[in-house]
Structure formats: C-alpha cells, structure tokens
Design a protein around this motif. Sequence first.
Motif, PDB file in Angstrom:
ATOM      1  N   UNK A  31      74.802  72.170 -36.321  1.00  0.00           N
ATOM      2  CA  UNK A  31      74.401  71.135 -35.121  1.00  0.00           C
ATOM      3  C   UNK A  31      72.731  71.023 -35.306  1.00  0.00           C
ATOM      4  N   UNK A  32      72.095  71.885 -35.524  1.00  0.00           N
ATOM      5  CA  UNK A  32      70.556  71.787 -35.668  1.00  0.00           C
ATOM      6  C   UNK A  32      70.255  71.084 -36.858  1.00  0.00           C
ATOM      7  N   UNK A  33      70.910  71.432 -37.910  1.00  0.00           N
ATOM      8  CA  UNK A  33      70.810  70.490 -39.059  1.00  0.00           C
ATOM      9  C   UNK A  33      70.885  68.969 -38.997  1.00  0.00           C
ATOM     10  N   UNK A  34      72.063  68.636 -37.915  1.00  0.00           N
ATOM     11  CA  UNK A  34      72.265  67.400 -37.820  1.00  0.00           C
ATOM     12  C   UNK A  34      71.436  66.752 -36.832  1.00  0.00           C
ATOM     13  N   UNK A  35      70.609  67.706 -36.193  1.00  0.00           N
ATOM     14  CA  UNK A  35      69.794  67.024 -35.162  1.00  0.00           C
ATOM     15  C   UNK A  35      70.278  67.035 -33.846  1.00  0.00           C
ATOM     16  N   UNK A  36      71.230  67.823 -33.503  1.00  0.00           N
ATOM     17  CA  UNK A  36      72.052  67.757 -32.310  1.00  0.00           C
ATOM     18  C   UNK A  36      71.417  68.916 -31.602  1.00  0.00           C
ATOM     19  N   UNK A  37      70.558  68.702 -30.638  1.00  0.00           N
ATOM     20  CA  UNK A  37      69.914  69.532 -29.702  1.00  0.00           C
ATOM     21  C   UNK A  37      70.203  69.200 -28.276  1.00  0.00           C
ATOM     22  N   UNK A  38      69.929  70.105 -27.402  1.00  0.00           N
ATOM     23  CA  UNK A  38      70.100  70.287 -25.859  1.00  0.00           C
ATOM     24  C   UNK A  38      69.067  70.681 -25.435  1.00  0.00           C
ATOM     25  N   UNK A  39      68.315  69.814 -24.557  1.00  0.00           N
ATOM     26  CA  UNK A  39      67.216  70.234 -23.800  1.00  0.00           C
ATOM     27  C   UNK A  39      67.714  71.074 -22.640  1.00  0.00           C
ATOM     28  N   UNK A  40      67.030  72.055 -22.516  1.00  0.00           N
ATOM     29  CA  UNK A  40      67.335  73.193 -21.334  1.00  0.00           C
ATOM     30  C   UNK A  40      66.049  73.281 -20.507  1.00  0.00           C
ATOM     31  N   UNK A  41      65.883  73.058 -19.067  1.00  0.00           N
ATOM     32  CA  UNK A  41      64.889  73.216 -18.349  1.00  0.00           C
ATOM     33  C   UNK A  41      65.149  74.610 -17.593  1.00  0.00           C
ATOM     34  N   UNK A  42      64.032  75.253 -17.444  1.00  0.00           N
ATOM     35  CA  UNK A  42      63.932  76.571 -16.949  1.00  0.00           C
ATOM     36  C   UNK A  42      63.431  76.425 -15.452  1.00  0.00           C
TER      37      UNK A  42
END
Length: 81
Positions: free
Chosen positions: A70-81
């Motif tokens: 997923x990271x290689x495909x640029x699929x990231x999820x932003x997480x706020x803390x």
Amino acid sequence: MHAINFTDARKNFADTMQRVTDDAEPVRVIRRDAPDVVIMDAEEYEALIETVYLFSNPTNAAHINESMKQAERGEFVEVEY
C-alpha cells in the motif's frame, strides 16, 4: 559485509568497533581453527531481532507485506493524535 582475520581484528579492535558503528555494517571475524564470528552494532542487532520476531507470525507478516505494498502505491492514511 566486511571480513577481517582474527589477528587484524585483535590488533585493531577499537577501530573495528568504530567502523561497525559508523558504517552500520557488520564485520565478520575469520578464525583459523574455530567458527567465524560477526561483530555488529547493538542497535542494528536489536532491529534485526525485532524484524525476525515480527515476521515469524504468518498473519503479522502478511499484514506487514500488504502495508508495504500500500505504501509503494502511495496509499497512506493520515492519523491525528
């Protein structure tokens, strides 16, 4: 991996240890009448052991591999803390 014979390793032990930590690359010490040994940076060793542990569970390994794809495909999820 760099290799050095036992005599040279003994003569240059401090320099050999410094090289291992500076380069983050293990050094193989070749011994004539005994098995070879490897000198490696403690943090690199701990990271290696952690990686082996994480991949020793097939379910966890599959999850990690999928996450890497997923990271290689640029699929990231932003997480706020």
